[in-house]
Design an enzyme around this catalytic site. Structure first.
Site, PDB file in Angstrom:
ATOM      1  CD  GLU A   1      69.036 -68.448 -53.528  1.00 41.67           C
ATOM      2  OE1 GLU A   1      69.868 -67.733 -54.114  1.00 41.67           O
ATOM      3  OE2 GLU A   1      69.224 -69.647 -53.258  1.00 41.67           O
TER       4      GLU A   1
ATOM      5  N   GLY B   1      70.516 -68.089 -59.276  1.00 37.90           N
ATOM      6  CA  GLY B   1      70.307 -69.215 -60.187  1.00 37.90           C
ATOM      7  C   GLY B   1      69.729 -68.692 -61.491  1.00 37.90           C
ATOM      8  CB  THR B   2      71.143 -68.437 -64.934  1.00 38.22           C
ATOM      9  OG1 THR B   2      71.341 -69.854 -65.133  1.00 38.22           O
ATOM     10  CG2 THR B   2      72.460 -67.810 -64.503  1.00 38.22           C
TER      11      THR B   2
ATOM     12  N   GLY C   1      58.685 -45.655 -76.140  1.00 43.31           N
ATOM     13  CA  GLY C   1      59.568 -45.092 -77.145  1.00 43.31           C
ATOM     14  C   GLY C   1      60.799 -44.477 -76.516  1.00 43.31           C
ATOM     15  N   GLY C   2      61.229 -43.357 -77.041  1.00 41.93           N
ATOM     16  CA  GLY C   2      62.437 -42.708 -76.552  1.00 41.93           C
ATOM     17  C   GLY C   2      62.348 -42.295 -75.097  1.00 41.93           C
TER      18      GLY C   2
ATOM     19  CB  ALA D   1      82.509 -71.622 -57.691  1.00 44.01           C
TER      20      ALA D   1
END
Length: 379
Positions: free
Chosen positions: A240, A364-365, A339-340, A131
């Site tokens: 939230e 919540g996505t 960059g790196g 869930a």
């Protein structure tokens, strides 16, 4: 947002920025406070925030708070996030505290809220292995005994800050109806039968499994009404989602400033890389997106303060969606521009990316937020 802050809020922002610069303004300070970036919460530093009276920014004065509104808490979260203050426990704490303030008994409020102001951390236990986005499918069960007490059995997972929490706001099943059978409980973290196990993530130690075995709670442990937990959860979504949005807005600002500082100084082909059109346009786009996000979060917070009893599902979801996606994009763009060096642990950018990516999942996505927004348009 800056131009719309009140005089008091502007002074508050300046004070938080000064604290952040003094206490964790260098990489060396932050590494010492966070175990090299593995811990998002430092109890000692959090205690100093409490001493300054900032942890009760949006709690009533009768419990030791400042009596401020949602917009004040959002300002605090944005600035502590921007300043990289290791106070990760505050987000779940203030979300839970608002639930106690709104639905708790007088005794619960007197027990919990002054502790929050003094530096206690609270956690919220909703998600389970089966869930996550579908909270209504949770199986952790609380059954009432003949004497009115409750016995809780089950497992919770992905529980932020449970390892450093004094209290847990637990959501458990008390009835068979999917949404009408949920109840909130006040669960002291050291209650016998509660076991917290950390989950290792690329972001360090933040989330946990919580196992509940024959956990016994008194009859008055219910927060709000029995079987009314779903409605109470929905009533707290404004808090939230806005708190999470503010947190990520602060991170997006920090990412932008770190990337901007780098492209101004780093030279290739005889000039700063930021002077090349490809990067200059990236900077311009990010700056615009962050400013749009700032205005959205601020406006929704002000609306919620103006009408505290009204739900703003569309607006709160928009704020959470926009802020977390912008933070993720900013971190990805920042790493690309560096960059790196953006990939190395010498710089903060890789740490920013780890924090930003997961923000589009927790609370919540992004997909859930889009679904909520779409439904408000009758779709």
């Amino acid at each position: 947002m800056g131009s719309r802050l009140t005089e008091e809020q502007s002074a508050f922002v300046a004070a938080v920025r000064d604290f952040a610069k003094r206490e964790c303004g260098t990489r060396q300070q932050r590494d010492a406070l966070t175990g090299g970036g593995r811990e998002a919460h430092h109890p000692g530093l959090y205690g100093r925030l409490a001493e300054l009276g900032w942890l009760g920014v949006c709690l009533p004065e009768e419990y030791g708070g400042s009596g401020g509104g949602l917009a004040d808490a959002c300002v605090f979260l944005e600035e502590t996030s921007y300043g990289m203050v290791p106070a990760g426990g505050f987000v779940t704490t203030v979300i839970a505290a608002k639930a106690y303030e709104r639905f708790g008994t007088d005794r619960q409020r007197r027990e919990v809220l002054p502790g929050v102001v003094r530096g206690d951390v609270l956690s919220i236990a909703m998600s389970e292995p089966e869930a996550g986005s579908d909270v209504g499918a949770l199986r952790c069960r609380a059954r009432q005994t003949a004497d009115g007490a409750w016995v809780v059995e089950g497992q919770k997972t992905w529980i932020s800050n449970a390892h450093c929490a004094k209290g847990i706001l637990l959501v458990a099943r008390t009835g068979e109806d999917k949404h009408g059978g949920l109840t909130m409980f006040h669960l002291p973290a050291r209650t016998p039968g509660v076991e917290v196990r950390g989950i290792e993530t690329m972001g360090g130690r933040e989330v946990n499994d919580v196992f509940l075995t024959d956990v016994r709670l008194p009859a008055d442990a219910v927060v709000g009404q029995v079987n009314d937990g779903w409605r109470q959860l929905m009533a707290g979504l404004n808090y939230e989602r806005l708190f999470l949005a503010s947190n990520m807005l602060g991170l997006a600002r920090r990412v932008f400033d770190d990337a901007l500082g780098y492209v101004r100084e780093r030279e290739q082909f005889g000039r700063p890389v930021g002077s090349f059109q490809a990067l200059r346009h990236r900077v311009a786009d990010l700056a615009t997106e962050i400013e749009c996000t700032r205005l959205l979060v601020r406006e929704v917070a002000l609306d919620c303060d103006a009408e505290p009893d009204r739900l703003f599902p569309r607006e709160a979801s928009m704020a959470k969606l926009k802020a977390t996606e912008v933070a993720k994009r900013a971190a990805l763009e920042g790493m690309q521009m560096m960059g790196g060096y953006g990939y190395t642990t010498e710089f903060d950018m890789e740490r920013h990316l780890r924090a930003a990516v997961v923000s589009t999942v927790y609370g919540g996505t992004s997909e859930i937020q889009r679904d909520v927004i779409g439904k408000t348009y009758g779709l």
